[in-house]
Design a protein around this motif. Sequence first.
Motif, PDB file in Angstrom:
ATOM      1  N   HIS A  95     -59.732 -16.809  -3.181  1.00  0.00           N
ATOM      2  CA  HIS A  95     -58.955 -15.583  -3.235  1.00  0.00           C
ATOM      3  C   HIS A  95     -58.509 -15.404  -4.678  1.00  0.00           C
ATOM      4  CE1 HIS A  95     -58.981 -15.239   1.079  1.00  0.00           C
ATOM      5  NE2 HIS A  95     -58.666 -16.501   1.138  1.00  0.00           N
ATOM      6  N   PRO A  96     -59.485 -15.162  -5.589  1.00  0.00           N
ATOM      7  CA  PRO A  96     -59.120 -15.139  -6.998  1.00  0.00           C
ATOM      8  C   PRO A  96     -58.262 -13.957  -7.418  1.00  0.00           C
ATOM      9  CG  PRO A  96     -61.411 -14.538  -6.718  1.00  0.00           C
ATOM     10  CD  PRO A  96     -60.897 -14.976  -5.372  1.00  0.00           C
ATOM     11  N   MET A  97     -58.401 -12.787  -6.788  1.00  0.00           N
ATOM     12  CA  MET A  97     -57.662 -11.615  -7.240  1.00  0.00           C
ATOM     13  C   MET A  97     -56.468 -11.379  -6.329  1.00  0.00           C
ATOM     14  SD  MET A  97     -57.570  -9.376  -9.646  1.00  0.00           S
ATOM     15  CE  MET A  97     -59.207  -9.290 -10.318  1.00  0.00           C
ATOM     16  N   GLN A  98     -55.305 -11.372  -6.908  1.00  0.00           N
ATOM     17  CA  GLN A  98     -54.079 -11.127  -6.164  1.00  0.00           C
ATOM     18  C   GLN A  98     -53.829  -9.623  -6.098  1.00  0.00           C
ATOM     19  OE1 GLN A  98     -52.643 -13.820  -4.782  1.00  0.00           O
ATOM     20  NE2 GLN A  98     -54.339 -14.919  -5.706  1.00  0.00           N
ATOM     21  N   PRO A  99     -52.995  -9.142  -5.138  1.00  0.00           N
ATOM     22  CA  PRO A  99     -52.731  -7.705  -5.058  1.00  0.00           C
ATOM     23  C   PRO A  99     -52.150  -7.142  -6.347  1.00  0.00           C
ATOM     24  CG  PRO A  99     -51.740  -8.848  -3.205  1.00  0.00           C
ATOM     25  CD  PRO A  99     -52.312  -9.900  -4.118  1.00  0.00           C
ATOM     26  N   SER A 100     -51.482  -7.989  -7.106  1.00  0.00           N
ATOM     27  CA  SER A 100     -50.900  -7.542  -8.368  1.00  0.00           C
ATOM     28  C   SER A 100     -51.966  -7.358  -9.436  1.00  0.00           C
ATOM     29  CB  SER A 100     -49.888  -8.578  -8.852  1.00  0.00           C
ATOM     30  OG  SER A 100     -50.557  -9.801  -9.117  1.00  0.00           O
ATOM     31  N   GLY A 101     -53.195  -7.823  -9.150  1.00  0.00           N
ATOM     32  CA  GLY A 101     -54.266  -7.735 -10.127  1.00  0.00           C
ATOM     33  C   GLY A 101     -54.387  -8.989 -10.973  1.00  0.00           C
ATOM     34  N   PHE A 155     -49.221  -2.275 -24.359  1.00  0.00           N
ATOM     35  CA  PHE A 155     -50.081  -2.001 -25.503  1.00  0.00           C
ATOM     36  C   PHE A 155     -50.233  -0.517 -25.816  1.00  0.00           C
ATOM     37  CE2 PHE A 155     -51.590  -6.094 -23.817  1.00  0.00           C
ATOM     38  CZ  PHE A 155     -51.307  -6.873 -24.932  1.00  0.00           C
ATOM     39  N   ASN A 156     -49.413   0.351 -25.222  1.00  0.00           N
ATOM     40  CA  ASN A 156     -49.576   1.775 -25.436  1.00  0.00           C
ATOM     41  C   ASN A 156     -48.226   2.424 -25.747  1.00  0.00           C
ATOM     42  OD1 ASN A 156     -50.029   4.580 -25.213  1.00  0.00           O
ATOM     43  ND2 ASN A 156     -51.730   4.223 -23.804  1.00  0.00           N
ATOM     44  N   ALA A 157     -48.158   3.106 -26.871  1.00  0.00           N
ATOM     45  CA  ALA A 157     -46.908   3.745 -27.284  1.00  0.00           C
ATOM     46  C   ALA A 157     -46.535   4.912 -26.370  1.00  0.00           C
ATOM     47  CB  ALA A 157     -47.033   4.238 -28.726  1.00  0.00           C
ATOM     48  N   SER A 194     -50.814  -2.194 -14.812  1.00  0.00           N
ATOM     49  CA  SER A 194     -49.932  -1.165 -15.371  1.00  0.00           C
ATOM     50  C   SER A 194     -48.986  -1.755 -16.404  1.00  0.00           C
ATOM     51  CB  SER A 194     -49.144  -0.479 -14.256  1.00  0.00           C
ATOM     52  OG  SER A 194     -49.998   0.274 -13.432  1.00  0.00           O
ATOM     53  N   ARG A 195     -48.451  -2.942 -16.108  1.00  0.00           N
ATOM     54  CA  ARG A 195     -47.551  -3.585 -17.076  1.00  0.00           C
ATOM     55  C   ARG A 195     -48.292  -3.892 -18.375  1.00  0.00           C
ATOM     56  NH1 ARG A 195     -46.120  -6.686 -12.520  1.00  0.00           N
ATOM     57  NH2 ARG A 195     -47.135  -8.487 -13.442  1.00  0.00           N
ATOM     58  N   ARG A 196     -49.548  -4.364 -18.267  1.00  0.00           N
ATOM     59  CA  ARG A 196     -50.343  -4.663 -19.457  1.00  0.00           C
ATOM     60  C   ARG A 196     -50.610  -3.402 -20.268  1.00  0.00           C
ATOM     61  NH1 ARG A 196     -52.833  -8.536 -16.532  1.00  0.00           N
ATOM     62  NH2 ARG A 196     -54.368  -7.133 -15.669  1.00  0.00           N
ATOM     63  N   THR A 218     -49.373   4.996 -13.666  1.00  0.00           N
ATOM     64  CA  THR A 218     -49.039   3.625 -13.331  1.00  0.00           C
ATOM     65  C   THR A 218     -49.236   3.424 -11.834  1.00  0.00           C
ATOM     66  OG1 THR A 218     -47.393   1.869 -13.612  1.00  0.00           O
ATOM     67  CG2 THR A 218     -46.573   4.027 -12.896  1.00  0.00           C
ATOM     68  N   THR A 219     -49.271   2.182 -11.416  1.00  0.00           N
ATOM     69  CA  THR A 219     -49.444   1.849 -10.002  1.00  0.00           C
ATOM     70  C   THR A 219     -48.379   0.843  -9.593  1.00  0.00           C
ATOM     71  OG1 THR A 219     -51.831   2.189 -10.173  1.00  0.00           O
ATOM     72  CG2 THR A 219     -51.037   0.936  -8.275  1.00  0.00           C
ATOM     73  N   TYR A 220     -47.799   1.082  -8.430  1.00  0.00           N
ATOM     74  CA  TYR A 220     -46.839   0.156  -7.832  1.00  0.00           C
ATOM     75  C   TYR A 220     -47.414  -0.348  -6.514  1.00  0.00           C
ATOM     76  CZ  TYR A 220     -43.114   1.255 -11.111  1.00  0.00           C
ATOM     77  OH  TYR A 220     -42.348   1.378 -12.239  1.00  0.00           O
ATOM     78  N   ASN A 221     -47.154  -1.617  -6.206  1.00  0.00           N
ATOM     79  CA  ASN A 221     -47.656  -2.257  -4.995  1.00  0.00           C
ATOM     80  C   ASN A 221     -46.510  -2.725  -4.115  1.00  0.00           C
ATOM     81  OD1 ASN A 221     -50.304  -2.080  -6.060  1.00  0.00           O
ATOM     82  ND2 ASN A 221     -50.051  -4.020  -7.125  1.00  0.00           N
TER      83      ASN A 221
END
Length: 161
Positions: A138-144, A37-39, A31-33, A46-49
Motif C-alpha cells: 500500500h505504497p500510496m497513502q490518501p494524503s499522496g 513552492f509557489n508565490a 497541495s501543501r508541496r 488545492t485538495t482536502y481529504n
Amino acid sequence: MPAVIRIAGERHLLADAVAACGLAFTESAQSRRKRRFNADADEMETTYNLTVSEADGDEVPVQIRDLDKFLNSNEQQLETLLRLSPSFHCTIDFSWDFPTTSAGQYNCFPAALLTRLGVLGVDLVVTVYATSENAANHPMQPSGEVGRFEVDDQPSPPADR
C-alpha cells in the motif's frame, strides 16, 4: 487504503470553507508541496481529504457501510460545505484491492447510496490496486505520501556488451 472524500477548489475559497464546516478535512500532501513552492498559492487549486473508512481495499463492503454511517451523521455539514461554491469538486474514493490471481471480483454500491451522493453532487471513484496474495503493498497513502512497500527480488540485468 481507506475510503476518502476529496474536495478540490480554489485555495482561498476552499481553505476558509473547510475550516468553517466542522469536518476533519486535511490538505493533501501534493497541495501543501505546491503551496510551498509557489508565490501565487492562494490563487491555486488545492485538495482536502477526509478519511471516512479505515477499512482496507479488500473490505469494500465495510467502506460502503462506513460511508453510509458518516453521511448519517455528517450529511448536512458536507452539503453546506459543497454549496458554498459551485466551483468545488467533490469525490468519494473507494480503494479496491484486486488480487492478480483473481479472474474477477465485484462489489455492489447500493442505489440509495448512489442517489445520496448524486443529490450532494459527489462523484464516485473506485481506485483499483492490483495486489499479490502475499504482499501487503500500500505504497500510496490518501494524503499522496508514499508509505511502505515491498520489492520482489529480481535477477540483475545482463551487463551491457
